[in-house]
Design an enzyme around this catalytic site. Sequence first.
Site, PDB file in Angstrom:
ATOM      1  N   GLY A 135      15.009  -5.903  10.029  1.00 30.15           N
ATOM      2  CA  GLY A 135      15.982  -6.154  10.719  1.00 30.15           C
ATOM      3  C   GLY A 135      14.843  -6.620  12.524  1.00 30.15           C
TER       4      GLY A 135
ATOM      5  N   ASN B 130       5.408   7.570   1.452  1.00 32.98           N
ATOM      6  CA  ASN B 130       4.313   7.788   1.409  1.00 32.98           C
ATOM      7  C   ASN B 130       3.226   8.348   2.455  1.00 32.98           C
ATOM      8  OD1 ASN B 130       4.144   5.293  -1.062  1.00 32.98           O
ATOM      9  ND2 ASN B 130       5.280   4.601   0.911  1.00 32.98           N
TER      10      ASN B 130
ATOM     11  N   ASP C  66       0.842  -1.233   0.727  1.00 35.38           N
ATOM     12  CA  ASP C  66      -0.047  -0.117   0.013  1.00 35.38           C
ATOM     13  C   ASP C  66       1.019   1.006  -0.023  1.00 35.38           C
ATOM     14  OD1 ASP C  66      -2.051   1.925   0.734  1.00 35.38           O
ATOM     15  OD2 ASP C  66      -2.133   1.486   2.609  1.00 35.38           O
ATOM     16  N   HIS C  67       1.195   1.825  -1.646  1.00 35.91           N
ATOM     17  CA  HIS C  67       2.375   3.226  -1.320  1.00 35.91           C
ATOM     18  C   HIS C  67       1.455   4.121  -1.890  1.00 35.91           C
ATOM     19  CE1 HIS C  67       5.844   0.988  -1.096  1.00 35.91           C
ATOM     20  NE2 HIS C  67       5.685   0.455  -0.019  1.00 35.91           N
TER      21      HIS C  67
ATOM     22  N   GLY D  82       6.234   2.076   7.952  1.00 38.13           N
ATOM     23  CA  GLY D  82       6.498   2.814   6.873  1.00 38.13           C
ATOM     24  C   GLY D  82       7.314   3.746   6.994  1.00 38.13           C
ATOM     25  N   GLU D  83       7.104   4.389   6.140  1.00 41.68           N
ATOM     26  CA  GLU D  83       8.338   5.201   6.082  1.00 41.68           C
ATOM     27  C   GLU D  83       7.080   7.041   4.622  1.00 41.68           C
ATOM     28  OE1 GLU D  83       7.077   3.205   2.264  1.00 41.68           O
ATOM     29  OE2 GLU D  83       8.512   1.246   3.175  1.00 41.68           O
TER      30      GLU D  83
END
Length: 322
Positions: A171, A108, A37-38, A104-105
């Site tokens: 990670g 976005n 989802d972007h 998230g990023e």
Amino acid sequence: MTVVGFHASHEQIPPRELLAAVQEAERVGFDAAMCSDHLAPWGLRQGESGFAWAWLGAALQATSLPFGVVTAPVQRLHPAVAAQAIATLAQMHPGRFWAALGSGEAMNEHVTGDAWPPKDVRDARLHEAADVIRRLLDGEEVTVDGHVRVHRARVWSRPAEAPPLFAAAVGPETAGEVAAWADGLITVAQEPDALRRVIAAYRDAGGRGPIAVQVHLSWAEDRDTALAIAHDQWRNGLVTAPESWDLEQPEDFDARTADASPEEVATVVQVSADPSEHLDRLAALVGLGFDRIYLHHVGTEQQGFLETFGEHVLPGLKAVSR
């Protein structure tokens, strides 16, 4: 038997064509599918980014495959809205839908105009959001005033059984933290030792359910073409966490990788014209402990990849036991 899934890349393929691709993926033998989802693609050459939730409704109706989505229900998408979307798809297609929640990023999430917080805050609000979503899927009325704010939310149309909520983690630190609430884990392919640490951190912390991996790969009839596809479409893969979490625009990823060579991109994308080489490398991932493998061919044209892998890779990969 290993579940082999198709990754539907909204960032590269228009929604109509992507729907046809996932139907073809089912025809050639893929067991499942997933998407992310972007709001934006990873680079200007990719140039697409359809709304995953609308597309998922069509894709679930147009195939019989189980689907998953990786989403960040913390800023651009409020957790109550995410819970409603998850519940609707799961109610319409029982047993065929799961969602993986991540922190998230910026690419976005920055569009809301809210500050992009540091990683510890993002992780804390993800934990809160996961709890909110699970409670809403269980039929509770939820009010929360923390990193996440919710006022008397309730999801009215719900499935008889709540769908699995996976966690997305790159990670080992995050993998260990999410084990407390996740029904499964999904990560991305990287060096084998790094993947072993992710799996161990999740399991050692009590993590339950299946562990899945998404693999970026490039296939063509000759290696030079496969390498050129990877270099054109997926050089963004060279931008790793934590930097990739904080860049805001596709242009930022393009600028960061402007001087990347094709062979450098081949360190983060599995590149080969030989299906048997792809099979061997994918089978090695199963040996690490992955229950599900989702294949992402980074080219914008999917037909040749789907036909070749359906005939020469999927049967052998499905037969590999953990």
